[in-house]
Design a protein around this motif. Structure first.
Motif, mmCIF file in Angstrom:
data_model
loop_
_atom_site.group_PDB
_atom_site.id
_atom_site.type_symbol
_atom_site.label_atom_id
_atom_site.label_comp_id
_atom_site.label_asym_id
_atom_site.label_seq_id
_atom_site.Cartn_x
_atom_site.Cartn_y
_atom_site.Cartn_z
ATOM 1 N N PHE A 171 0.798 -1.234 0.000
ATOM 2 C CA PHE A 171 0.000 0.000 0.000
ATOM 3 C C PHE A 171 0.828 1.279 0.000
ATOM 4 N N GLU A 172 2.136 1.171 0.205
ATOM 5 C CA GLU A 172 2.931 2.395 0.281
ATOM 6 C C GLU A 172 3.023 3.053 -1.097
ATOM 7 N N HIS A 173 3.458 4.310 -1.088
ATOM 8 C CA HIS A 173 3.559 5.056 -2.341
ATOM 9 C C HIS A 173 5.035 5.303 -2.644
ATOM 10 N N ASN A 174 5.778 4.224 -2.907
ATOM 11 C CA ASN A 174 7.206 4.392 -3.188
ATOM 12 C C ASN A 174 7.692 3.305 -4.156
ATOM 13 N N GLU A 175 8.944 3.432 -4.574
ATOM 14 C CA GLU A 175 9.519 2.528 -5.590
ATOM 15 C C GLU A 175 9.366 1.059 -5.203
ATOM 16 N N ASN A 176 9.625 0.775 -3.935
ATOM 17 C CA ASN A 176 9.567 -0.614 -3.493
ATOM 18 C C ASN A 176 8.158 -1.193 -3.672
ATOM 19 N N ALA A 177 7.150 -0.410 -3.288
ATOM 20 C CA ALA A 177 5.767 -0.873 -3.451
ATOM 21 C C ALA A 177 5.418 -0.992 -4.931
ATOM 22 N N TRP A 178 5.856 -0.009 -5.722
ATOM 23 C CA TRP A 178 5.522 -0.040 -7.160
ATOM 24 C C TRP A 178 6.065 -1.304 -7.811
ATOM 25 N N LYS A 179 7.287 -1.706 -7.410
ATOM 26 C CA LYS A 179 7.910 -2.904 -7.959
ATOM 27 C C LYS A 179 7.040 -4.133 -7.692
ATOM 28 N N LYS A 180 6.488 -4.204 -6.476
ATOM 29 C CA LYS A 180 5.664 -5.358 -6.098
ATOM 30 C C LYS A 180 4.256 -5.280 -6.682
ATOM 31 N N ASN A 181 3.832 -4.093 -7.059
ATOM 32 C CA ASN A 181 2.451 -3.939 -7.542
ATOM 33 C C ASN A 181 2.301 -4.145 -9.046
ATOM 34 N N ARG A 182 3.414 -4.039 -9.780
ATOM 35 C CA ARG A 182 3.357 -4.297 -11.236
ATOM 36 C C ARG A 182 3.422 -5.789 -11.458
ATOM 37 N N ARG A 183 2.257 -6.439 -11.501
ATOM 38 C CA ARG A 183 2.309 -7.892 -11.460
ATOM 39 C C ARG A 183 1.111 -8.521 -12.148
ATOM 40 N N ALA A 184 1.252 -9.810 -12.451
ATOM 41 C CA ALA A 184 0.094 -10.620 -12.841
ATOM 42 C C ALA A 184 0.037 -11.768 -11.862
ATOM 43 N N VAL A 185 -1.170 -12.136 -11.454
ATOM 44 C CA VAL A 185 -1.348 -13.213 -10.480
ATOM 45 C C VAL A 185 -2.157 -14.313 -11.147
ATOM 46 N N ILE A 186 -1.644 -15.541 -11.069
ATOM 47 C CA ILE A 186 -2.404 -16.686 -11.579
ATOM 48 C C ILE A 186 -3.235 -17.198 -10.412
ATOM 49 N N SER A 187 -4.535 -16.948 -10.497
ATOM 50 C CA SER A 187 -5.396 -17.243 -9.356
ATOM 51 C C SER A 187 -6.210 -18.504 -9.641
#
Lengths: 188, 428
Positions: A171-187
């Motif tokens: 939920f943070e607004h920084n580079e580290n969070a952005w890296k983890k948020n650019r993703r695809a999830v196989i659900s």
């Protein structure tokens, strides 16, 4: 109820991958004859209320609950659920090389467990605008779907949905969070 | 105003020499570049024991400040509560007008008197005076109404301080983290209308001031709904395969522009709600999204990748002719047409993503200095813009005057804020 959604998800994939023909229109604003738009359904009865607000949206049920699977398949499924996220570079829908073995493992399983279906969720970081990002998220989900199709997974086992920047992993607004948020999830 | 205009003529001159028709210049207006028109709002008589949110003078001064047109000056111990008591010599030199008034208990609430006194002709001249019975609990609303009258009297244009905003609030500590809420334009009087465990996006007001279109993921896919905020009934509008996103009401409230990806990739469509007819507007292999109507309803502005990085284009809905609107080489997103059709407000990637303006006369300039601005929405009078941005590690609702002079954070606690949407004048 659930079955109806499965149909829609598969349809999403078929449409997005261009596997079914749809008349395309020029930008002359012709009425889209392929569109059948039903009357809006009125959803007023049965809405539950909490502090004066309508409450909607339960946690999603897994489409694979209640499937008959062998013990071996069940164990495999559990393992795959733990390793189901592909992270992307900024502004990219290209699958990084280090995820190829992850995708092959999912494809191997899906080819043998033909009743199991997946929903590929596409996500973006928060940079840019949410309306543009939901379009980019769809591209990421489609990219993973195409990869699995190429590995021989039947289209009817795959559907896609984009959440854009609406469901961040961090939920943070920084580079580290952005890296983890650019993703695809196989659900599953 | 003078310095502002000077800056502009310099800009125009510059481009005249540069000889380019289309400006790629990014100019940040830092606020305080010039001060606005001087006005004094004297604390209302009879209010000494009133609650803070009923401080009429405070509400009026804040409204006028947010417009970027006025710079209210502190009253400095002034006690006048009627026009008769106003003396020009009691106010700072250059004060254009004074607002005075008083509040008294009435039969069913309050009796409020206010007078607008002009000081421009030397002797104080009362140019507006209104007495009103205000029901209990509606003093704040009436304060905005006074602001509207003062603003319109002095500028000749509507203020829009009685309008509302809708937005999405995220509160991940809550069982239902995604919340659709409405509030007064200044972020006060929040009412949460709908909560969900799954994402909600893009609430947009219809011109009736009581219907919102929005996107919900409650069925594990994006679908467009409408919500009648009075009867609290909702309708599912579209549920095509793929994206159903970015609903945008036509100015007459008859149609919704939207983004659907059912035919392979995101394209813009217009759905006429009465006829249930769907018209496809764009067709190209890249992303087309973020439709926004021109005030006359004849054109849609939108974002497209057809020329590479996303840029703003417009399409004439009757001829289908498409023209490119932005030309700066970076990303240009989220166009909103100004109500007077003088240009667009947009998100321009300039260092970060910033609320900016592109006038149709040519110049492009940033209105903020932040880097994660999103979802600009323009007041119906065109004098203010609300957007969300990240401040202090959270996404907040912020306001900037359309001339860039004044900025303020409106809501920054109780969750994170996204997708502000400004109502029309019928919003309250």
């Amino acid at each position: 109820m659930l079955k109806k959604y499965f149909f829609c998800f598969s349809a999403v994939l078929l449409f997005t991958l261009g596997l079914t023909g749809c008349a395309t229109k020029n930008e002359d604003g012709n009425t889209d004859s392929t569109a059948i738009v039903e009357d809006p359904s009125i959803v007023e009865s049965g809405d539950s209320m909490e502090n004066g607000a309508i409450v909607v949206g339960d946690d999603y049920a897994s489409p694979n609950d209640g499937l008959e699977l062998s013990r071996e398949q069940r164990a495999k499924l559990q393992a795959l659920k733990q390793d189901n996220v592909i992270y992307f570079a900024f502004d990219s829908d290209a699958i990084p090389n280090n995820y190829i073995s992850l995708l092959e493992a999912h494809a191997d399983f899906l080819r043998t467990a033909s009743k199991v279906t997946i929903i590929i969720e596409g996500h973006t970081d928060e940079r840019g605008t949410p309306e543009y990002n939901i379009a980019l998220g769809e591209r990421r989900a489609r990219s993973v779907a195409q990869y699995l199709l190429n590995l021989g997974v039947p289209a009817q086992q795959i559907s896609i949905v984009s959440y854009g920047e609406e469901k961040p992993q961090l939920f943070e607004h920084n580079e580290n969070a952005w890296k983890k948020n650019r993703r695809a999830v196989i659900s599953y | 105003m003078k310095v502002w205009e000077k800056a502009f003529s310099a800009l125009v001159l510059f481009w005249g020499f540069a000889g380019t028709g289309q400006a790629d210049l990014n100019l940040e207006i830092t606020g305080g570049m010039d001060i606005g028109r001087k006005i004094v709002v004297v604390p209302f008589g009879g209010q000494s024991a009133a609650r803070e949110d009923q401080d009429l003078a405070g509400i009026i001064a804040a409204d006028l400040t947010r417009s970027g047109v006025f710079s209210p000056v502190a009253a400095g111990g002034q006690k006048a509560s009627t026009g008769d008591e106003v003396r020009t010599s009691d106010f700072p030199a250059g004060t254009e007008a004074v607002v005075v008034g008083r509040v008294a208990k009435g039969a069913s609430g309050y009796v409020v008197n206010f007078e607008l006194v002009s000081l421009t002709s030397g002797n104080p001249l009362v140019i507006q005076g209104v007495k009103a019975d205000v029901p209990a609990g509606r003093l704040r609303e009436y304060g905005h109404r006074i602001s509207d009258q003062v603003y319109e009297k002095l500028t000749g244009t509507k203020g829009g301080f009685g309008t509302r905003i809708a937005y999405i609030k995220r509160s991940f500590a809550s069982k239902h983290p995604y919340q659709l809420a409405v509030a007064d334009y200044d972020g006060k009087n929040e009412k949460v209308l709908l909560v969900s465990s799954q994402p909600l996006m893009s609430p947009r007001w219809r011109n009736d001031g009581r219907t919102l279109a929005y996107v919900s993921f409650e069925q594990r896919k994006p679908q467009i709904y409408t919500l009648d905020i009075v009867s609290r009934s909702r309708k599912l509008i579209t549920s095509f395969p793929g994206l159903n996103s970015n609903p945008a009401w036509s100015p007459d409230g008859s149609s919704l522009a939207m983004v659907l990806s059912k035919d392979g990739n995101p394209e813009i469509y217009v759905l006429n709600l009465a006829a249930r007819s769907l018209k496809r507007i764009t067709s190209n292999p890249g992303i087309d999204t973020e439709p926004s109507w021109s005030p006359d309803g004849r054109n849609l502005y939108f974002v497209s990748e057809r020329a590479g990085a996303p840029q703003v284009f417009s399409v004439d809905l009757s001829s289908g002719a498409v023209s490119r609107v932005t030309r700066s080489p970076v990303k240009n997103l989220s166009p909103v047409v100004m109500p007077d059709n003088s240009g667009i407000v947009l998100i321009n990637q300039n260092g970060g993503f910033r609320v900016s303006r592109q006038d149709f006369s040519g110049s492009l300039y940033s209105l903020t200095g932040t880097s994660l601005d999103e979802s600009p929405t323009v007041s119906p009078g065109g004098n203010m813009i609300i957007y969300n941005t990240v401040k202090g590690g959270r996404s907040v609702l912020a306001l900037v005057s359309a001339n860039g002079r004044y900025r303020e954070v409106l809501r920054n606690s109780g969750g994170e804020y996204y997708f502000p949407s400004w109502s029309g004048y019928a919003g309250k």
